[in-house]
Design a protein around this motif. Structure first.
Motif, PDB file in Angstrom:
ATOM      1  N   MET A  64     -13.179 -10.241 -26.618  1.00 62.53           N
ATOM      2  CA  MET A  64     -14.389 -11.077 -26.590  1.00 62.53           C
ATOM      3  C   MET A  64     -13.749 -12.646 -26.673  1.00 62.53           C
ATOM      4  N   PHE A  65     -14.574 -13.360 -25.941  1.00 66.45           N
ATOM      5  CA  PHE A  65     -14.326 -14.774 -25.997  1.00 66.45           C
ATOM      6  C   PHE A  65     -15.549 -15.466 -25.985  1.00 66.45           C
ATOM      7  N   SER A  66     -15.549 -16.650 -26.520  1.00 63.78           N
ATOM      8  CA  SER A  66     -16.775 -17.484 -26.292  1.00 63.78           C
ATOM      9  C   SER A  66     -16.614 -18.682 -25.824  1.00 63.78           C
ATOM     10  N   PRO A  67     -17.076 -18.933 -24.576  1.00 67.71           N
ATOM     11  CA  PRO A  67     -17.067 -20.036 -23.802  1.00 67.71           C
ATOM     12  C   PRO A  67     -17.923 -21.359 -24.043  1.00 67.71           C
ATOM     13  N   ASN A  68     -18.058 -21.580 -25.369  1.00 67.70           N
ATOM     14  CA  ASN A  68     -18.862 -22.661 -26.002  1.00 67.70           C
ATOM     15  C   ASN A  68     -18.137 -23.950 -26.013  1.00 67.70           C
ATOM     16  N   GLU A  69     -17.053 -24.196 -25.156  1.00 62.27           N
ATOM     17  CA  GLU A  69     -16.434 -25.679 -25.249  1.00 62.27           C
ATOM     18  C   GLU A  69     -16.165 -26.288 -26.831  1.00 62.27           C
ATOM     19  N   ASP A  70     -15.874 -25.400 -27.517  1.00 65.97           N
ATOM     20  CA  ASP A  70     -15.366 -25.648 -28.868  1.00 65.97           C
ATOM     21  C   ASP A  70     -13.628 -25.955 -28.953  1.00 65.97           C
ATOM     22  N   GLY A  71     -12.981 -25.414 -27.924  1.00 66.14           N
ATOM     23  CA  GLY A  71     -11.664 -25.593 -27.886  1.00 66.14           C
ATOM     24  C   GLY A  71     -10.997 -24.261 -28.489  1.00 66.14           C
ATOM     25  N   LEU A  72     -11.830 -23.385 -29.090  1.00 68.25           N
ATOM     26  CA  LEU A  72     -11.236 -21.927 -29.554  1.00 68.25           C
ATOM     27  C   LEU A  72     -11.891 -20.987 -28.698  1.00 68.25           C
ATOM     28  N   ASN A  73     -10.963 -20.077 -28.390  1.00 63.54           N
ATOM     29  CA  ASN A  73     -11.107 -18.940 -27.375  1.00 63.54           C
ATOM     30  C   ASN A  73     -12.355 -19.170 -26.308  1.00 63.54           C
ATOM     31  N   ASP A  74     -11.878 -20.004 -25.554  1.00 63.38           N
ATOM     32  CA  ASP A  74     -13.125 -20.624 -24.472  1.00 63.38           C
ATOM     33  C   ASP A  74     -12.944 -19.649 -23.235  1.00 63.38           C
ATOM     34  N   THR A  75     -11.945 -19.145 -23.024  1.00 65.61           N
ATOM     35  CA  THR A  75     -11.418 -18.597 -21.740  1.00 65.61           C
ATOM     36  C   THR A  75     -10.809 -16.979 -22.019  1.00 65.61           C
ATOM     37  N   TRP A  76     -10.832 -16.302 -20.995  1.00 65.78           N
ATOM     38  CA  TRP A  76     -10.365 -14.851 -21.047  1.00 65.78           C
ATOM     39  C   TRP A  76      -9.241 -14.598 -20.051  1.00 65.78           C
ATOM     40  N   ARG A  77      -8.247 -14.048 -20.055  1.00 58.23           N
ATOM     41  CA  ARG A  77      -7.134 -13.942 -19.117  1.00 58.23           C
ATOM     42  C   ARG A  77      -6.112 -12.754 -19.706  1.00 58.23           C
ATOM     43  N   ILE A  78      -5.280 -12.229 -18.809  1.00 59.56           N
ATOM     44  CA  ILE A  78      -4.430 -11.255 -18.917  1.00 59.56           C
ATOM     45  C   ILE A  78      -2.895 -12.168 -19.214  1.00 59.56           C
ATOM     46  N   GLU A  79      -2.347 -11.806 -20.360  1.00 61.02           N
ATOM     47  CA  GLU A  79      -1.084 -12.107 -20.356  1.00 61.02           C
ATOM     48  C   GLU A  79      -0.127 -11.305 -20.918  1.00 61.02           C
ATOM     49  N   SER A  80       1.169 -11.560 -20.127  1.00 60.43           N
ATOM     50  CA  SER A  80       2.288 -10.452 -20.390  1.00 60.43           C
ATOM     51  C   SER A  80       3.575 -11.095 -19.566  1.00 60.43           C
ATOM     52  N   ASN A  81       4.761 -10.884 -20.454  1.00 62.56           N
ATOM     53  CA  ASN A  81       5.773 -11.320 -19.905  1.00 62.56           C
ATOM     54  C   ASN A  81       6.488 -10.365 -18.756  1.00 62.56           C
ATOM     55  N   PHE A  82       5.969  -9.308 -18.598  1.00 59.47           N
ATOM     56  CA  PHE A  82       6.496  -8.211 -17.646  1.00 59.47           C
ATOM     57  C   PHE A  82       5.747  -8.064 -16.454  1.00 59.47           C
ATOM     58  N   ILE A  83       4.653  -8.627 -16.064  1.00 55.16           N
ATOM     59  CA  ILE A  83       3.821  -8.417 -15.009  1.00 55.16           C
ATOM     60  C   ILE A  83       4.363  -9.119 -13.870  1.00 55.16           C
ATOM     61  N   ASP A  84       4.768  -8.390 -12.570  1.00 50.47           N
ATOM     62  CA  ASP A  84       5.166  -8.975 -11.472  1.00 50.47           C
ATOM     63  C   ASP A  84       3.909  -9.131 -10.445  1.00 50.47           C
ATOM     64  N   VAL A  85       2.920  -8.086 -10.289  1.00 47.79           N
ATOM     65  CA  VAL A  85       1.994  -8.332  -9.602  1.00 47.79           C
ATOM     66  C   VAL A  85       0.656  -7.900 -10.290  1.00 47.79           C
ATOM     67  N   MET A  86      -0.450  -8.665 -10.121  1.00 50.41           N
ATOM     68  CA  MET A  86      -1.793  -8.064 -10.743  1.00 50.41           C
ATOM     69  C   MET A  86      -2.850  -8.365 -10.110  1.00 50.41           C
ATOM     70  N   GLU A  87      -3.931  -7.430 -10.322  1.00 52.72           N
ATOM     71  CA  GLU A  87      -5.146  -7.738  -9.720  1.00 52.72           C
ATOM     72  C   GLU A  87      -6.175  -7.157 -10.765  1.00 52.72           C
ATOM     73  N   LEU A  88      -7.077  -8.321 -11.065  1.00 55.26           N
ATOM     74  CA  LEU A  88      -8.073  -8.293 -12.198  1.00 55.26           C
ATOM     75  C   LEU A  88      -9.549  -8.446 -11.434  1.00 55.26           C
ATOM     76  N   ILE A  89     -10.255  -7.667 -11.643  1.00 56.97           N
ATOM     77  CA  ILE A  89     -11.710  -7.826 -11.349  1.00 56.97           C
ATOM     78  C   ILE A  89     -12.600  -7.569 -12.470  1.00 56.97           C
ATOM     79  N   VAL A  90     -13.225  -8.719 -12.730  1.00 53.76           N
ATOM     80  CA  VAL A  90     -14.555  -8.561 -13.777  1.00 53.76           C
ATOM     81  C   VAL A  90     -15.859  -8.378 -13.131  1.00 53.76           C
TER      82      VAL A  90
END
Length: 83
Positions: free
Chosen positions: A1-27
């Motif tokens: 869940m995220f809330s893009p209401n421009e309050d600076g908290l949790n405004d975006t959503w992304r995938i995070e990992s130190n182990f990803i070499d190649v990625m494909e994300l579709i929303v």
């Protein structure tokens, strides 16, 4: 869940990992329309589509990654956009 209401908290959503070499994300919307795609972890979804803010809703995602050890992982799920 995220809330893009421009309050600076949790405004975006992304995938995070130190182990990803190649990625494909579709929303996609509940009607199957692609609203965001990314092939890089540093690209975040801000809850917009074609430069328009989307309505609060549940959006589906499909993710395929290849890890640095060669392991391939595919999953799908939901992300909730709140206001």
């Amino acid at each position: 869940m995220f809330s893009p209401n421009e309050d600076g908290l949790n405004d975006t959503w992304r995938i995070e990992s130190n182990f990803i070499d190649v990625m494909e994300l579709i929303v996609y919307s509940r009607w199957g329309e692609e609203v965001f795609t990314s092939s890089a972890q540093n690209i975040e979804w801000d809850g917009t589509f074609k430069n328009e803010k989307l309505e609060p809703d549940v959006y589906g995602y499909w993710l395929r990654v290849i890890c640095i050890n060669g392991f391939e992982y595919t999953t799908q799920g939901n992300v909730t956009l709140m206001k």
